[in-house]
Write a protein that holds these residues in place. Structure first.
Motif, PDB file in Angstrom:
ATOM      1  N   VAL A 139     -38.583  25.721   7.056  1.00 14.36           N
ATOM      2  CA  VAL A 139     -39.609  26.261   7.943  1.00 14.36           C
ATOM      3  C   VAL A 139     -39.720  27.759   7.691  1.00 14.36           C
ATOM      4  O   VAL A 139     -38.729  28.480   7.760  1.00 14.36           O
ATOM      5  CB  VAL A 139     -39.267  26.018   9.424  1.00 14.36           C
ATOM      6  CG1 VAL A 139     -40.397  26.542  10.319  1.00 14.36           C
ATOM      7  CG2 VAL A 139     -39.011  24.536   9.686  1.00 14.36           C
ATOM      8  N   LEU A 140     -40.930  28.210   7.405  1.00 14.63           N
ATOM      9  CA  LEU A 140     -41.197  29.632   7.176  1.00 14.63           C
ATOM     10  C   LEU A 140     -42.075  30.147   8.307  1.00 14.63           C
ATOM     11  O   LEU A 140     -43.207  29.698   8.478  1.00 14.63           O
ATOM     12  CB  LEU A 140     -41.898  29.827   5.828  1.00 14.63           C
ATOM     13  CG  LEU A 140     -42.373  31.254   5.504  1.00 14.63           C
ATOM     14  CD1 LEU A 140     -41.205  32.212   5.399  1.00 14.63           C
ATOM     15  CD2 LEU A 140     -43.193  31.266   4.218  1.00 14.63           C
ATOM     16  N   VAL A 141     -41.564  31.100   9.075  1.00 12.66           N
ATOM     17  CA  VAL A 141     -42.313  31.725  10.158  1.00 12.66           C
ATOM     18  C   VAL A 141     -42.598  33.169   9.765  1.00 12.66           C
ATOM     19  O   VAL A 141     -41.687  33.906   9.396  1.00 12.66           O
ATOM     20  CB  VAL A 141     -41.530  31.688  11.485  1.00 12.66           C
ATOM     21  CG1 VAL A 141     -42.345  32.367  12.586  1.00 12.66           C
ATOM     22  CG2 VAL A 141     -41.172  30.257  11.867  1.00 12.66           C
ATOM     23  N   HIS A 142     -43.870  33.571   9.851  1.00  9.74           N
ATOM     24  CA  HIS A 142     -44.255  34.944   9.501  1.00  9.74           C
ATOM     25  C   HIS A 142     -44.963  35.577  10.683  1.00  9.74           C
ATOM     26  O   HIS A 142     -46.029  35.117  11.097  1.00  9.74           O
ATOM     27  CB  HIS A 142     -45.164  34.940   8.272  1.00  9.74           C
ATOM     28  CG  HIS A 142     -45.450  36.315   7.752  1.00  9.74           C
ATOM     29  ND1 HIS A 142     -46.549  36.606   6.961  1.00  9.74           N
ATOM     30  CD2 HIS A 142     -44.784  37.501   7.890  1.00  9.74           C
ATOM     31  CE1 HIS A 142     -46.531  37.888   6.649  1.00  9.74           C
ATOM     32  NE2 HIS A 142     -45.472  38.454   7.201  1.00  9.74           N
ATOM     33  N   GLY A 143     -44.365  36.629  11.228  1.00  7.62           N
ATOM     34  CA  GLY A 143     -44.956  37.350  12.338  1.00  7.62           C
ATOM     35  C   GLY A 143     -45.557  38.674  11.893  1.00  7.62           C
ATOM     36  O   GLY A 143     -44.905  39.452  11.192  1.00  7.62           O
ATOM     37  N   VAL A 144     -46.800  38.931  12.296  1.00  6.61           N
ATOM     38  CA  VAL A 144     -47.494  40.176  11.955  1.00  6.61           C
ATOM     39  C   VAL A 144     -48.262  40.665  13.179  1.00  6.61           C
ATOM     40  O   VAL A 144     -48.440  39.938  14.149  1.00  6.61           O
ATOM     41  CB  VAL A 144     -48.469  39.977  10.775  1.00  6.61           C
ATOM     42  CG1 VAL A 144     -47.722  39.594   9.506  1.00  6.61           C
ATOM     43  CG2 VAL A 144     -49.522  38.926  11.109  1.00  6.61           C
ATOM     44  N   ARG A 145     -48.741  41.912  13.108  1.00  7.88           N
ATOM     45  CA  ARG A 145     -49.541  42.448  14.214  1.00  7.88           C
ATOM     46  C   ARG A 145     -50.992  42.010  14.111  1.00  7.88           C
ATOM     47  O   ARG A 145     -51.615  41.642  15.102  1.00  7.88           O
ATOM     48  CB  ARG A 145     -49.441  43.973  14.210  1.00  7.88           C
ATOM     49  CG  ARG A 145     -48.056  44.506  14.541  1.00  7.88           C
ATOM     50  CD  ARG A 145     -47.933  45.970  14.246  1.00  7.88           C
ATOM     51  NE  ARG A 145     -48.143  46.254  12.830  1.00  7.88           N
ATOM     52  CZ  ARG A 145     -48.118  47.457  12.276  1.00  7.88           C
ATOM     53  NH1 ARG A 145     -47.927  48.513  13.040  1.00  7.88           N
ATOM     54  NH2 ARG A 145     -48.294  47.619  10.984  1.00  7.88           N
ATOM     55  N   ALA A 146     -51.556  42.067  12.887  1.00  4.72           N
ATOM     56  CA  ALA A 146     -52.969  41.733  12.678  1.00  4.72           C
ATOM     57  C   ALA A 146     -53.087  40.633  11.633  1.00  4.72           C
ATOM     58  O   ALA A 146     -52.264  40.528  10.710  1.00  4.72           O
ATOM     59  CB  ALA A 146     -53.743  42.968  12.230  1.00  4.72           C
ATOM     60  N   ARG A 175     -51.115  41.021  17.983  1.00  3.79           N
ATOM     61  CA  ARG A 175     -52.047  41.956  18.609  1.00  3.79           C
ATOM     62  C   ARG A 175     -53.503  41.493  18.591  1.00  3.79           C
ATOM     63  O   ARG A 175     -54.407  42.243  18.948  1.00  3.79           O
ATOM     64  CB  ARG A 175     -51.932  43.335  17.950  1.00  3.79           C
ATOM     65  CG  ARG A 175     -50.556  43.956  18.144  1.00  3.79           C
ATOM     66  CD  ARG A 175     -50.509  45.385  17.694  1.00  3.79           C
ATOM     67  NE  ARG A 175     -49.173  45.960  17.838  1.00  3.79           N
ATOM     68  CZ  ARG A 175     -48.845  47.196  17.505  1.00  3.79           C
ATOM     69  NH1 ARG A 175     -49.767  48.009  17.001  1.00  3.79           N
ATOM     70  NH2 ARG A 175     -47.605  47.629  17.665  1.00  3.79           N
ATOM     71  N   GLU A 176     -53.720  40.273  18.143  1.00  6.07           N
ATOM     72  CA  GLU A 176     -55.060  39.697  18.202  1.00  6.07           C
ATOM     73  C   GLU A 176     -54.920  38.190  18.133  1.00  6.07           C
ATOM     74  O   GLU A 176     -53.865  37.671  17.774  1.00  6.07           O
ATOM     75  CB  GLU A 176     -55.937  40.215  17.063  1.00  6.07           C
ATOM     76  CG  GLU A 176     -55.431  39.862  15.671  1.00  6.07           C
ATOM     77  CD  GLU A 176     -56.291  40.474  14.575  1.00  6.07           C
ATOM     78  OE1 GLU A 176     -56.869  41.544  14.781  1.00  6.07           O
ATOM     79  OE2 GLU A 176     -56.375  39.866  13.492  1.00  6.07           O
ATOM     80  N   GLY A 180     -55.703  29.039  14.183  1.00 11.30           N
ATOM     81  CA  GLY A 180     -54.653  28.506  13.323  1.00 11.30           C
ATOM     82  C   GLY A 180     -53.346  29.268  13.388  1.00 11.30           C
ATOM     83  O   GLY A 180     -52.394  28.925  12.680  1.00 11.30           O
ATOM     84  N   CYS A 181     -53.296  30.304  14.237  1.00  8.91           N
ATOM     85  CA  CYS A 181     -52.089  31.115  14.358  1.00  8.91           C
ATOM     86  C   CYS A 181     -51.634  31.160  15.816  1.00  8.91           C
ATOM     87  O   CYS A 181     -52.452  31.103  16.731  1.00  8.91           O
ATOM     88  CB  CYS A 181     -52.335  32.555  13.885  1.00  8.91           C
ATOM     89  SG  CYS A 181     -52.842  32.712  12.169  1.00  8.91           S
ATOM     90  N   LEU A 182     -50.345  31.289  16.005  1.00 11.90           N
ATOM     91  CA  LEU A 182     -49.831  31.553  17.342  1.00 11.90           C
ATOM     92  C   LEU A 182     -50.068  33.025  17.681  1.00 11.90           C
ATOM     93  O   LEU A 182     -50.419  33.833  16.818  1.00 11.90           O
ATOM     94  CB  LEU A 182     -48.350  31.211  17.411  1.00 11.90           C
ATOM     95  CG  LEU A 182     -48.004  29.723  17.221  1.00 11.90           C
ATOM     96  CD1 LEU A 182     -46.491  29.525  17.227  1.00 11.90           C
ATOM     97  CD2 LEU A 182     -48.644  28.870  18.304  1.00 11.90           C
ATOM     98  N   ASN A 183     -49.849  33.367  18.949  1.00  8.80           N
ATOM     99  CA  ASN A 183     -50.103  34.731  19.414  1.00  8.80           C
ATOM    100  C   ASN A 183     -48.892  35.192  20.233  1.00  8.80           C
ATOM    101  O   ASN A 183     -48.976  35.389  21.443  1.00  8.80           O
ATOM    102  CB  ASN A 183     -51.398  34.776  20.237  1.00  8.80           C
ATOM    103  CG  ASN A 183     -51.725  36.142  20.791  1.00  8.80           C
ATOM    104  OD1 ASN A 183     -52.061  36.269  21.964  1.00  8.80           O
ATOM    105  ND2 ASN A 183     -51.620  37.174  19.982  1.00  8.80           N
ATOM    106  N   LEU A 184     -47.739  35.336  19.537  1.00  6.64           N
ATOM    107  CA  LEU A 184     -46.511  35.714  20.229  1.00  6.64           C
ATOM    108  C   LEU A 184     -45.486  36.246  19.228  1.00  6.64           C
ATOM    109  O   LEU A 184     -45.606  36.059  18.031  1.00  6.64           O
ATOM    110  CB  LEU A 184     -45.931  34.522  21.007  1.00  6.64           C
ATOM    111  CG  LEU A 184     -45.919  33.132  20.359  1.00  6.64           C
ATOM    112  CD1 LEU A 184     -44.906  33.024  19.242  1.00  6.64           C
ATOM    113  CD2 LEU A 184     -45.623  32.073  21.402  1.00  6.64           C
TER     114      LEU A 184
END
Length: 247
Positions: A139-146, A175-176, A180-184
């Motif tokens: 499982v690859l999780v990638h968190g970004v601001r934008a 931040r947005e 298709g993406c989570l927001n956390l």
């Protein structure tokens, strides 16, 4: 420890956003292991200025690659941003670092948690056979601001095509909102079990977790995982959590 510097040649400069970019270059560095980092540098005002960057490329590639963020008042990255194909970049002859698969104990499933440019080292690792040979699911999780910071999507799609249900990619944008993406943040996604639901996998003591990126994310994530009984992986005492902090 003295560093032997190698002159390399830029072969591609990809600008993902106004400040986020990746450099591909070629040079006769020593063989390295996926997950290791190099230092790259430029001569600025008569002084070689360098910074460490994990390789995005894998040892099987015929090029070297890093991903970087331009810091407006930084000493190096504004100069990196001005580089063009054919320009020279200095790189360490010998890579370093222990964020490599041989340092990760065996387990059933492998979770890779990254923020920002921390994704790059996981791209390098996943381009090799070892993680796929050792773990049932990844499982690859990638968190970004934008959302425009969600890089290497083509390569990630290749992993999905090659490994199907064994591979889960979970992007999250803080931040947005993006379809298709989570927001956390990553710690929240783990605490609420949003990631586990999407991947259809629990994180247990049989899991291995690799974490790379923002130190605050890493510290918060480790605390959560430790509450569930997972332990930091150390050479003296193998555990479940292997980490690499950026800056």
């Amino acid at each position: 420890m003295a560093i032997n510097w190698i002159e390399t040649e830029i072969i591609e400069h990809k600008r993902w956003t106004d400040v986020l970019a990746s450099l591909k270059f070629k040079g006769k560095v020593q063989p390295y292991t996926a997950g290791q980092f190099t230092k790259v540098g430029l001569k600025i005002d008569g002084e070689l200025i360098s910074r460490p960057y994990s390789y995005v490329s894998s040892p099987n590639d015929d090029f070297l690659e890093i991903v970087y963020v331009k810091v407006p008042d930084g000493k190096l990255t504004p100069a990196l941003s001005d580089l063009n194909v054919g320009d020279t970049l200095f790189a360490m002859e010998k890579a370093s670092g222990f964020f490599v698969m041989s340092e990760v104990p065996d387990g059933e499933d492998l979770w890779m948690l990254a923020t920002g440019t921390g994704l790059g080292v996981f791209i390098s690792l996943l381009k090799t056979k070892e993680p796929w040979n050792r773990f049932k699911n990844i499982v690859l999780v990638h968190g970004v601001r934008a959302a425009d910071e969600l890089t290497y999507k083509t390569q990630i799609d290749d992993f999905t095509s090659s490994f199907g249900e064994r591979f889960s990619y979970i992007p999250t944008v803080t931040r947005e909102k993006k379809d298709g993406c989570l927001n956390l943040r990553i710690p929240a996604g783990l605490k609420n079990k949003d990631f586990q639901k999407i991947a259809k996998l629990d994180i247990t003591k049989k899991s291995q977790v690799m974490i790379c990126g923002n130190p605050d994310m890493i510290n918060d994530t480790v605390k959560l995982l430790e509450k569930d009984g997972l332990e930091r992986n150390r050479r003296s005492k193998p555990g479940n959590i292997t980490l690499e902090k950026y800056w």
